[in-house]
Scaffold this motif. Structure first.
Motif, PDB file in Angstrom:
ATOM      1  N   ASN A 196       0.800  -1.221   0.000  1.00  9.35           N
ATOM      2  CA  ASN A 196       0.000   0.000   0.000  1.00  9.35           C
ATOM      3  C   ASN A 196       0.836   1.275   0.000  1.00  9.35           C
ATOM      4  O   ASN A 196       0.393   2.308  -0.503  1.00  9.35           O
ATOM      5  CB  ASN A 196      -0.927  -0.004   1.229  1.00  9.35           C
ATOM      6  N   ALA A 197       2.036   1.234   0.562  1.00  2.00           N
ATOM      7  CA  ALA A 197       2.844   2.449   0.711  1.00  2.00           C
ATOM      8  C   ALA A 197       3.096   3.108  -0.645  1.00  2.00           C
ATOM      9  O   ALA A 197       3.354   2.423  -1.640  1.00  2.00           O
ATOM     10  CB  ALA A 197       4.169   2.122   1.384  1.00  2.00           C
ATOM     11  N   GLY A 198       3.018   4.437  -0.656  1.00  2.00           N
ATOM     12  CA  GLY A 198       3.261   5.143  -1.912  1.00  2.00           C
ATOM     13  C   GLY A 198       3.297   6.642  -1.699  1.00  2.00           C
ATOM     14  O   GLY A 198       2.887   7.156  -0.655  1.00  2.00           O
ATOM     15  N   THR A 199       3.790   7.345  -2.694  1.00  2.00           N
ATOM     16  CA  THR A 199       3.860   8.802  -2.644  1.00  2.00           C
ATOM     17  C   THR A 199       3.455   9.391  -3.987  1.00  2.00           C
ATOM     18  O   THR A 199       3.705   8.793  -5.042  1.00  2.00           O
ATOM     19  CB  THR A 199       5.279   9.280  -2.274  1.00  2.00           C
ATOM     20  N   VAL A 200       2.826  10.573  -3.945  1.00  2.00           N
ATOM     21  CA  VAL A 200       2.463  11.289  -5.162  1.00  2.00           C
ATOM     22  C   VAL A 200       3.545  12.288  -5.558  1.00  2.00           C
ATOM     23  O   VAL A 200       3.542  12.810  -6.670  1.00  2.00           O
ATOM     24  CB  VAL A 200       1.103  12.006  -4.981  1.00  2.00           C
ATOM     25  N   ASP A 201       4.478  12.535  -4.649  1.00  2.00           N
ATOM     26  CA  ASP A 201       5.580  13.467  -4.946  1.00  2.00           C
ATOM     27  C   ASP A 201       6.595  12.853  -5.905  1.00  2.00           C
ATOM     28  O   ASP A 201       6.767  11.634  -5.909  1.00  2.00           O
ATOM     29  CB  ASP A 201       6.295  13.848  -3.645  1.00  2.00           C
ATOM     30  N   PRO A 202       7.298  13.649  -6.681  1.00  3.31           N
ATOM     31  CA  PRO A 202       7.168  15.095  -6.850  1.00  3.31           C
ATOM     32  C   PRO A 202       6.050  15.451  -7.829  1.00  3.31           C
ATOM     33  O   PRO A 202       5.879  14.794  -8.845  1.00  3.31           O
ATOM     34  CB  PRO A 202       8.536  15.499  -7.406  1.00  3.31           C
ATOM     35  N   ILE A 203       5.279  16.476  -7.473  1.00  2.86           N
ATOM     36  CA  ILE A 203       4.221  16.987  -8.347  1.00  2.86           C
ATOM     37  C   ILE A 203       4.791  18.160  -9.127  1.00  2.86           C
ATOM     38  O   ILE A 203       5.138  19.184  -8.540  1.00  2.86           O
ATOM     39  CB  ILE A 203       2.994  17.420  -7.533  1.00  2.86           C
ATOM     40  N   THR A 259      -7.374  11.433   2.497  1.00  2.00           N
ATOM     41  CA  THR A 259      -6.148  11.111   3.225  1.00  2.00           C
ATOM     42  C   THR A 259      -5.168  12.281   3.151  1.00  2.00           C
ATOM     43  O   THR A 259      -5.419  13.287   2.489  1.00  2.00           O
ATOM     44  CB  THR A 259      -5.467   9.870   2.626  1.00  2.00           C
ATOM     45  N   GLY A 260      -4.025  12.102   3.793  1.00 11.32           N
ATOM     46  CA  GLY A 260      -2.976  13.108   3.735  1.00 11.32           C
ATOM     47  C   GLY A 260      -2.468  13.335   2.328  1.00 11.32           C
ATOM     48  O   GLY A 260      -2.052  14.456   1.981  1.00 11.32           O
ATOM     49  N   MET A 261      -2.496  12.296   1.500  1.00 10.72           N
ATOM     50  CA  MET A 261      -2.076  12.469   0.109  1.00 10.72           C
ATOM     51  C   MET A 261      -2.982  13.463  -0.602  1.00 10.72           C
ATOM     52  O   MET A 261      -2.516  14.301  -1.391  1.00 10.72           O
ATOM     53  CB  MET A 261      -2.073  11.128  -0.629  1.00 10.72           C
ATOM     54  N   GLN A 262      -4.279  13.397  -0.319  1.00  8.38           N
ATOM     55  CA  GLN A 262      -5.203  14.338  -0.940  1.00  8.38           C
ATOM     56  C   GLN A 262      -4.949  15.763  -0.457  1.00  8.38           C
ATOM     57  O   GLN A 262      -5.088  16.722  -1.220  1.00  8.38           O
ATOM     58  CB  GLN A 262      -6.649  13.923  -0.663  1.00  8.38           C
ATOM     59  N   GLU A 263      -4.588  15.930   0.813  1.00  9.04           N
ATOM     60  CA  GLU A 263      -4.235  17.253   1.317  1.00  9.04           C
ATOM     61  C   GLU A 263      -3.038  17.810   0.549  1.00  9.04           C
ATOM     62  O   GLU A 263      -3.006  18.992   0.189  1.00  9.04           O
ATOM     63  CB  GLU A 263      -3.907  17.180   2.809  1.00  9.04           C
TER      64      GLU A 263
END
Length: 250
Positions: free
Chosen positions: A89-96, A190-194
């Motif tokens: 499940n772990a993941g990141t949207v960065d870098p945007i 979630t925090g990712m959406q923030e």
């Protein structure tokens, strides 16, 4: 008491991962979580439910750290359970950022390490550990619609999730005796959406649409999505559709 299910969840200290971990904390389950921080909420719930919980603290963006955790899982995974689950499940949207501004090699590398490399390493360890066991073994990779539909500003995120989808298809084609799927979970509060809503429009042109979804209450709760995902994993048809979306299910 002997565990009937052994489950491993990454990114379990917050958001969807924490909700999945909480949903798995039931009698007869031995849960192993992997996250950067220790979660006292999970500790309390494990004590109340009588579930065996092991929290492994590590940064999955570090390949060396993932290798250590993978060896630990390989050597210590309990035997004798009826079902083994791995939820990556772990993941990141960065870098945007727009493609012309993606200059930070360290940030790009960290995203690929977390979203892809850690999955490959942990999955390899899991497959080796469960291969000798006569058990129901399932792997769920949390993907994203961004891996299937290009999104301006998410060049790295889209690329990693597309890679995750293709890697999942390769695993399925190799037929390791496990059931596997890559699942898009929808848009979750979630925090990712923030972080996404905090993006600048010059980096992420669709930022206003995500802000409106939040304002209009269109984001799903982590607990609701986690419950739906756990029912999905438990179903006899799990793995029949390799690239899937939880929004296809009631």
């Amino acid at each position: 008491m002997e565990s009937t299910t052994v489950a491993i969840v990454t990114g379990a200290s917050r958001g969807l991962g924490q909700a999945l971990a909480l949903g798995l904390l039931q009698s007869g389950t031995r849960l192993i979580t992997v996250a950067r921080s220790h979660d006292e909420v999970l500790d309390r719930q494990a004590q109340e439910s009588g579930c065996s919980l092991q929290q492994v603290q590590t940064d999955l963006a570090s390949p060396a750290a993932v290798e250590r955790v993978a060896r630990q899982i390989l050597s210590n995974l309990p035997s004798g359970a009826k079902r083994y689950l791995l939820i990556n499940n772990a993941g990141t949207v960065d870098p945007i950022s727009q493609a012309s501004e993606l200059h930070n090699a360290a940030a790009i590398t960290a995203a690929f390490n977390l979203n892809i490399t850690s999955v490959i390493l942990l999955t390899a360890a899991f497959l080796q550990a469960v291969k000798p066991m006569q058990a129901d073994c399932r792997i769920l990779n949390i993907s994203s619609g961004a891996g299937r539909n290009p999104m301006p500003g998410w060049g790295v995120y889209c690329a990693t999730k597309a890679a995750l989808d293709h890697y999942t298809q390769v695993l399925h084609a190799e037929n390791h005796g496990v059931r596997i799927a890559a699942l898009a979970p929808g848009v979750i509060d979630t925090g990712m959406q923030e972080k996404i809503r905090g993006s600048h429009a010059s980096d992420f042109p669709n930022v206003e649409r995500f802000a409106q979804m939040h304002e209009q209450g269109q984001l799903s709760s982590p607990a609701d999505v986690a419950a739906r995902i756990l029912r999905y994993i438990d179903h006899d048809s799990f793995g029949a559709t390799v690239l899937d979306d939880i929004r296809n299910y009631a």
